[in-house]
Scaffold this active site. Structure first.
Site, PDB file in Angstrom:
ATOM      1  CG  ASP A 107     -75.565  23.049 -26.378  1.00  0.00           C
ATOM      2  OD1 ASP A 107     -75.375  24.033 -27.039  1.00  0.00           O
ATOM      3  OD2 ASP A 107     -76.231  21.875 -26.645  1.00  0.00           O
ATOM      4  CE  LYS A 158     -80.793  17.860 -33.944  1.00  0.00           C
ATOM      5  NZ  LYS A 158     -80.708  19.226 -33.691  1.00  0.00           N
ATOM      6  CG  ASP A 217     -72.450  20.251 -30.156  1.00  0.00           C
ATOM      7  OD1 ASP A 217     -72.883  20.664 -29.106  1.00  0.00           O
ATOM      8  OD2 ASP A 217     -73.175  19.423 -30.766  1.00  0.00           O
TER       9      ASP A 217
HETATM   10  N1  GDD Z   1     -84.695  27.234 -21.726  1.00  0.00           N
HETATM   11  C1  GDD Z   1     -84.791  26.201 -22.527  1.00  0.00           C
HETATM   12  N2  GDD Z   1     -85.894  25.727 -22.775  1.00  0.00           N
HETATM   13  N3  GDD Z   1     -83.528  25.877 -23.186  1.00  0.00           N
HETATM   14  C2  GDD Z   1     -83.798  24.948 -24.136  1.00  0.00           C
HETATM   15  C3  GDD Z   1     -85.014  24.066 -24.419  1.00  0.00           C
HETATM   16  C4  GDD Z   1     -85.961  24.556 -23.544  1.00  0.00           C
HETATM   17  O1  GDD Z   1     -87.325  24.173 -23.802  1.00  0.00           O
HETATM   18  N4  GDD Z   1     -84.874  23.245 -25.287  1.00  0.00           N
HETATM   19  C5  GDD Z   1     -83.310  23.391 -25.686  1.00  0.00           C
HETATM   20  N5  GDD Z   1     -82.843  24.336 -24.983  1.00  0.00           N
HETATM   21  C6  GDD Z   1     -81.511  24.948 -24.976  1.00  0.00           C
HETATM   22  C7  GDD Z   1     -80.335  23.584 -24.972  1.00  0.00           C
HETATM   23  O2  GDD Z   1     -79.879  23.911 -23.587  1.00  0.00           O
HETATM   24  C8  GDD Z   1     -79.142  24.263 -25.648  1.00  0.00           C
HETATM   25  O3  GDD Z   1     -78.389  25.163 -25.092  1.00  0.00           O
HETATM   26  C9  GDD Z   1     -79.995  24.964 -26.829  1.00  0.00           C
HETATM   27  O4  GDD Z   1     -81.344  25.439 -26.289  1.00  0.00           O
HETATM   28  C10 GDD Z   1     -80.170  24.050 -28.072  1.00  0.00           C
HETATM   29  O5  GDD Z   1     -80.697  23.049 -27.831  1.00  0.00           O
HETATM   30  P1  GDD Z   1     -80.258  21.592 -28.039  1.00  0.00           P
HETATM   31  O6  GDD Z   1     -81.315  20.494 -27.561  1.00  0.00           O
HETATM   32  O7  GDD Z   1     -79.017  21.371 -27.539  1.00  0.00           O
HETATM   33  O8  GDD Z   1     -80.262  21.598 -29.684  1.00  0.00           O
HETATM   34  P2  GDD Z   1     -79.297  20.777 -30.893  1.00  0.00           P
HETATM   35  O9  GDD Z   1     -77.954  20.847 -30.201  1.00  0.00           O
HETATM   36  O10 GDD Z   1     -79.741  19.340 -30.973  1.00  0.00           O
HETATM   37  O11 GDD Z   1     -79.449  21.911 -32.152  1.00  0.00           O
HETATM   38  C11 GDD Z   1     -79.203  23.137 -31.780  1.00  0.00           C
HETATM   39  O12 GDD Z   1     -77.830  23.562 -31.796  1.00  0.00           O
HETATM   40  C12 GDD Z   1     -77.309  23.182 -32.961  1.00  0.00           C
HETATM   41  C13 GDD Z   1     -75.689  23.811 -32.817  1.00  0.00           C
HETATM   42  O13 GDD Z   1     -75.099  23.296 -31.682  1.00  0.00           O
HETATM   43  C14 GDD Z   1     -79.858  23.960 -32.925  1.00  0.00           C
HETATM   44  O14 GDD Z   1     -79.824  25.458 -32.591  1.00  0.00           O
HETATM   45  C15 GDD Z   1     -79.442  23.400 -34.274  1.00  0.00           C
HETATM   46  O15 GDD Z   1     -79.939  24.233 -35.190  1.00  0.00           O
HETATM   47  C16 GDD Z   1     -77.877  23.977 -34.047  1.00  0.00           C
HETATM   48  O16 GDD Z   1     -76.920  23.559 -35.306  1.00  0.00           O
HETATM   49 MG    MG Z   2     -76.973  20.965 -28.253  1.00  0.00          MG
END
Ligand code: GDD
Ligand code: MG
Length: 371
Positions: A107, A158, A217
C-alpha cells in the site's frame, strides 16, 4: 540474481472512502494503472522475476486485472482463510522459499535501489534488514531507532508522542532470511512489526537503512493527489512518468482534445477522453479513460476518474472525482473534496472543505454551497 518477493495486500483503506467503496485501495488507479502496478514495476526494475501476492481476502480484482504476470514478473497469489496479520501472512505466502526474499507492504509507493539494500543486508549479516524512510510525523508508522552501524535498537509500532525521538520509520520493505519464518507461529494472526521485529531486535539480528529514493504511503485523499503529482512531476521513476516525455504532456491514443482547449503541463489525458472547447486542463491534472470535460470547464491539480463527466464551466481544483461520477454545469469542486464513483452532482453546486460525496448518491442542482 534477484530475490523473490512477497507483497502484502490485505488492508481495507477506509481513509480513502468513498473511492475504495468498490475498488480495493491497492487497485485504485494512479494516473492510468492500479497503484499496485508501480510496486510491480519497482521490483521488476531490479530484476525480481517472482512475486507472491499475499492476500488477506479474495484478490479477485487484482487477479482479474493482472493475471499471472506483469511483464517479466511472474505473479502468484496466496489467499489466507482468515487474515493472518503481516507476519502470519508473510509466513503463509513464503512457504517453501529457502533463500533470502523481499517482503513488502503493497500500500505504499517506493523507488529505492534494491541492489544496494540487498548488498547492505549481506554485508551486515543479520536475519532481517528494514528499509527506513524519514517522515514528519512517525506516529502512524513503525518507529525504528538505529545504531550508527545500522543495527536496530528498537522497533516501536505506532509510537506514542512521547516515544518519538527519531524521524525514521519502517518504509514497509524488508529483506528477510528464510529462517525468520520459523519465529512466526503458524496458527494465529501475528504482526511482524509488533512481535517478530522486537524479538529480532533483542538478538541484535535486524538492521535498518535509509536509502535515497522515494516513499509515499497512499492512505488519504491528500496522499492520493500527492502520488499523482509525483508521477506527473517525475519525482520518482515510473513507466508513466517516462512516457510523459520532455513536455510533460501525455494525450493517450483515442483521446479527443478540442483545438480550442488548453493543456497545461504536467498533464495526462487518458484514452478516449474528450476535452471540449475552451476547457483548461492542468497543471497537474489527470483525466481518466473516457472521461468528458465540458466546454469552458477547468481541471487543475485534480484527478478525474475513468468515465466521469464534468459539466460546462465547472471548475475542479485540488480534488478527486471518482469513476463515472457526473458533475453538472457551473459547479465548483475544490479544497480536497472527493466525489464518490457514480455520484451525480447537479448544476451550480459548490463542494469545498474536503467534502466527501458518497458513491452513487445524487445531489440536486444548487443544493450545496459554502460562502
Ligand atoms: N495478506 C495480508 N494479511 N496482508 C495484510 C494483513 C493480513 O492479515 N494485514 C495487513 N496486511 C497488509 C496491508 O494491506 C498493507 O499492505 C501491509 O500489510 C501493512 O498493513 P497496514 O494495515 O497498512 O499497516 P500500517 O500502514 O498501519 O503500518 C505498516 O506500514 C507502515 C508503512 O506504511 C507497518 O509496517 C509500519 O511499521 C510501517 O511504518
Ligand atoms: Mg498501510
Amino acid at each position: 540474481m534477484s530475490l523473490p518477493a512477497v507483497i502484502l495486500v490485505g488492508g481495507l483503506g477506509t481513509r480513502l472512502r468513498p473511492l475504495t467503496d468498490r475498488t480495493r485501495k491497492d487497485m485504485l488507479p494512479l494516473v492510468d494503472r492500479p497503484q499496485l502496478a508501480y510496486t510491480f514495476e519497482h521490483l521488476r526494475r531490479y530484476g525480481v522475476t517472482r512475486a507472491i501476492v499475499s492476500c488477506g481476502y479474495l484478490p479477485t480484482q487484482i487477479q482479474e486485472h493482472f493475471g499471472d504476470r506483469y511483464g517479466d514478473l511472474r505473479l502468484e497469489y496466496r489467499v489466507e482463510e482468515e487474515p493472518l496479520g503481516t507476519g502470519g501472512a508473510i509466513r503463509f505466502a513464503a512457504e517453501g522459499i529457502d533463500e533470502p526474499f523481499f517482503a513488502l507492504n503493497g500500500d505504499s509507493l517506493r523507488e529505492t535501489d534494491l541492489d544496494t539494500l540487498v548488498a547492505f543486508h549481506r554485508e551486515r549479516g543479520g536475519r532481517a534488514t528494514i528499509l527506513l524512510t524519514p517522515v514528519e510525523d512517525p506516529s502512524r508508522y513503525g518507529l525504528v531507532r538505529v545504531h550508527g552501524d545500522g543495527r536496530v535498537l528498537s522497533f516501536l509500532e505506532k509510537p506514542r508522542p512521547e516515544e518519538i525521538d527519531t524521524n525514521l520509520i519502517n518504509a514497509g520493505l524488508y529483506v528477510l532470511e528464510p529462517d525468520v519464518l520459523e519465529l512466526i507461529p503458524p496458527d494465529r494472526p501475528v504482526s511482524i512489526e509488533r512481535e517478530v521485529f522486537p524479538q529480532l531486535v533483542e538478538e541484535g539480528a535486524v538492521h535498518g537503512v535509509a536509502l535515497a529514493g522515494y516513499w509515499l504511503d497512499i492512505g488519504t485523499p491528500d496522499a492520493y493527489l500527492q502520488a499523482h503529482r509525483d508521477v506527473l512531476e517525475r519525482n520518482f521513476v515510473s513507466d508513466v512518468g517516462g512516457r510523459l516525455g520532455s513536455d510533460y504532456t501525455l494525450v493517450a491514443p483515442g483521446a479527443e482534445t478540442s483545438p480550442d482547449a488548453r493543456l497545461v503541463p504536467p498533464v495526462f489525458v487518458g484514452p478516449r477522453a474528450r476535452i471540449c472547447a475552451g476547457a483548461r486542463i492542468g497543471s497537474l491534472a489527470v483525466i481518466g479513460a473516457g472521461a468528458v470535460i465540458g466546454e469552458g470547464a477547468s481541471v487543475e491539480s485534480s484527478v478525474i476518474g475513468a468515465g466521469a463527466r464534468i459539466g460546462a464551466g465547472t471548475v475542479v481544483t485540488g480534488s478527486i472525482v471518482g469513476e463515472r461520477a457526473e458533475i453538472g454545469a457551473e459547479c465548483e469542486v475544490r479544497g480536497l473534496s472527493v466525489v464518490g464513483p457514480g455520484a451525480r452532482v447537479g448544476d451550480r453546486n459548490m463542494l469545498d472543505h474536503a467534502m466527501r460525496v458518497a458513491a452513487d448518491v445524487t445531489i440536486a442542482a444548487g443544493a450545496v454551497s459554502f460562502s
